[in-house]
Scaffold this motif. Structure first.
Motif: not given
Length: 134
Positions: A85-94
């Protein structure tokens, strides 16, 4: 300095769409920044299987709601779900295999890729973008 207006990208060859998403490619490999940046819209009520085996991606939600569900090495859903939701970051680091869903509304994300995209990529049958040829 690079200055771009999203209005110039909409309906150009750098406004790329799939069945469940559209991606406006703002910064590209040719810009020489070492990463690319997109504005991506995920359509409400859709689910997309993605596996960026050739790229790292980080996404920052600026509008809408959805979720990311991690998949195992065979692409099966694991039940490990992260609300977006707004304000969330996700990073696909693997190079995580995952399912991306927009739930109650379209979801708008600002995404970065490393290595950078060339601009016209679409997901293949594995949910992958091809590796860039140097």
């Amino acid at each position: 300095m690079i200055v771009r207006n999203i209005k110039e990208i909409i309906n150009s060859k750098y406004d790329v769409s799939g069945e469940n998403w559209s991606s406006r490619r703002l910064l590209l490999h040719k810009d020489g920044m070492g990463f690319s940046m997109t504005e991506t819209i995920i359509k409400k009520g859709t689910e997309t299987y993605i596996w960026y085996k050739n790229h790292f991606e980080a996404c920052y939600c600026i509008e809408g709601e959805g979720e990311v569900e991690i998949a195992d090495k065979d692409g099966n859903k694991t039940g490990e779900i992260y609300k977006i939701y707004p304000g969330i970051l996700y990073a696909l680091d693997k190079h995580d295999k995952h399912y991306l869903r927009a739930t109650s509304s379209d979801m708008r994300l600002v995404c970065t890729f490393n290595p950078p995209l060339t601009g016209e990529e679409i997901h293949d049958e594995e949910g992958t973008y091809p590796a860039i040829a140097e």
